[in-house]
Design a protein around this motif. Structure first.
Motif, PDB file in Angstrom:
ATOM      1  N   UNK A 109       4.028  13.797 -11.915  1.00  7.83           N
ATOM      2  CA  UNK A 109       3.661  12.414 -11.274  1.00  7.83           C
ATOM      3  C   UNK A 109       3.704  12.254  -9.921  1.00  7.83           C
ATOM      4  N   UNK A 110       4.574  12.963  -9.201  1.00  9.01           N
ATOM      5  CA  UNK A 110       5.057  12.481  -7.810  1.00  9.01           C
ATOM      6  C   UNK A 110       4.445  13.713  -6.904  1.00  9.01           C
ATOM      7  N   UNK A 167       9.629   5.486  -8.352  1.00  8.60           N
ATOM      8  CA  UNK A 167       9.873   5.058  -9.677  1.00  8.60           C
ATOM      9  C   UNK A 167       8.696   3.904 -10.410  1.00  8.60           C
ATOM     10  N   UNK A 168       8.181   3.495  -9.213  1.00 10.41           N
ATOM     11  CA  UNK A 168       6.794   2.489  -9.660  1.00 10.41           C
ATOM     12  C   UNK A 168       5.726   3.480  -9.915  1.00 10.41           C
ATOM     13  N   UNK A 169       5.663   4.481  -9.158  1.00  6.73           N
ATOM     14  CA  UNK A 169       4.452   5.688  -9.759  1.00  6.73           C
ATOM     15  C   UNK A 169       4.689   6.139 -11.123  1.00  6.73           C
ATOM     16  N   UNK A 170       6.157   6.582 -11.338  1.00  4.07           N
ATOM     17  CA  UNK A 170       6.374   7.101 -12.783  1.00  4.07           C
ATOM     18  C   UNK A 170       6.086   6.093 -13.779  1.00  4.07           C
ATOM     19  N   UNK A 171       6.514   4.922 -13.604  1.00  2.56           N
ATOM     20  CA  UNK A 171       6.456   3.767 -14.637  1.00  2.56           C
ATOM     21  C   UNK A 171       4.654   3.574 -14.839  1.00  2.56           C
ATOM     22  N   UNK A 237       2.607  -2.791  -5.124  1.00  7.87           N
ATOM     23  CA  UNK A 237       1.864  -1.580  -5.423  1.00  7.87           C
ATOM     24  C   UNK A 237       0.418  -1.794  -5.844  1.00  7.87           C
ATOM     25  N   UNK A 238      -0.576  -1.081  -5.258  1.00  5.39           N
ATOM     26  CA  UNK A 238      -1.945  -1.011  -5.855  1.00  5.39           C
ATOM     27  C   UNK A 238      -2.274   0.229  -6.587  1.00  5.39           C
ATOM     28  N   UNK A 239      -2.689  -0.069  -7.948  1.00  2.00           N
ATOM     29  CA  UNK A 239      -2.705   0.773  -8.825  1.00  2.00           C
ATOM     30  C   UNK A 239      -4.184   1.362  -8.807  1.00  2.00           C
ATOM     31  N   UNK A 240      -4.144   2.823  -9.270  1.00  2.00           N
ATOM     32  CA  UNK A 240      -5.656   3.147  -9.069  1.00  2.00           C
ATOM     33  C   UNK A 240      -5.487   4.511 -10.178  1.00  2.00           C
TER      34      UNK A 240
END
Length: 242
Positions: A109-110, A167-171, A237-240
């Motif tokens: 993920x990271x 952690x926000x990326x993982x979530x 955070x901007x999600x894409x």
């Protein structure tokens, strides 16, 4: 995360009679993109507010392009006579959720290199947020032993500040199938006078939102004595899916 530390250290050096306590409204205008040689000239600019009093001083700061004068990052920095004592933590741990394998998270993920890989455990991931264990970074490791780095310490620690966005990326990858890249820190406050030593408990909580493109969350970092050392609020955070 690194821009927050750079701006804080710059302002602290410029106003040594005060103590940097908080960075507010840190906004990514356009990220720094380094050349192949890893060198990029930037200019740090800061201006104190005319409304300072005996208890606080507010400074506006920017990291700007030397040629175009356009900002890469901008923020406000709050300075006070001294840091506040670290408060007790009022937030309860998550009652339920799934455990995430950290090695798998960094692999799948990271995208972070070894200096940013500071998450040691993610025991609980839930729709409300994440509880994790992390460790601080050291300037000596980041600076390859140059200068006086062996005796230096961070003001905020860019590695630590980067762990909530990680952690926000993982979530967001697990629950939304997208990646949430940080675009704004609403507020980052540090507490306590001693160095921040690990391990640290990290409690990240989502804020309610109806926008699937944005992820809003807060995070607190807690030392072994149960004291809150860093409080991060209104992280965006901007999600894409791209």
């Amino acid at each position: 995360a690194a821009a927050a530390e750079w701006i804080a250290e710059f302002v602290q050096a410029a106003w040594p009679d005060w103590v940097v306590c908080e960075v507010r409204d840190l906004t990514v205008m356009r990220g720094l993109k380094f050349n192949a040689d890893g060198v990029l000239r930037v200019k740090f600019v800061a201006r104190a507010s005319s409304h300072a009093d005996a208890n606080s001083l507010q400074v506006s700061a920017e990291i700007v392009d030397v040629k175009t004068k356009l900002p890469y990052y901008k923020a406000s920095v709050i300075l006070r006579p001294e840091l506040e004592e670290a408060p007790d933590v009022q937030l309860e741990p998550l009652a339920a959720g799934m455990e995430i394998n950290v090695g798998q998270a960094y692999r799948d993920f990271l995208f972070h290199g070894p200096h940013f890989q500071l998450i040691d455990a993610i025991p609980t991931l839930h729709e409300e947020g994440i509880d994790a264990l992390i460790r601080p970074s050291r300037p000596a490791d980041w600076l390859n032993g140059r200068g006086k780095s062996a005796g230096m310490s961070w003001l905020f620690d860019p590695g630590v500040l980067d762990t909530p966005p990680q952690l926000a990326i993982v979530l967001s990858r697990i629950l939304r199938g997208s990646t949430a890249l940080p675009s704004r820190f609403g507020s980052v406050v540090r507490y306590g006078k001693g160095p921040i030593e690990g391990p640290l408990s990290l409690m990240m909580r989502l804020q309610p939102t109806d926008n699937d493109v944005l992820l809003h969350y807060d995070a607190i970092l807690v030392d072994q004595a149960g004291k809150m050392r860093i409080h991060m609020q209104d992280i965006e955070g901007v999600c894409t899916e791209a």
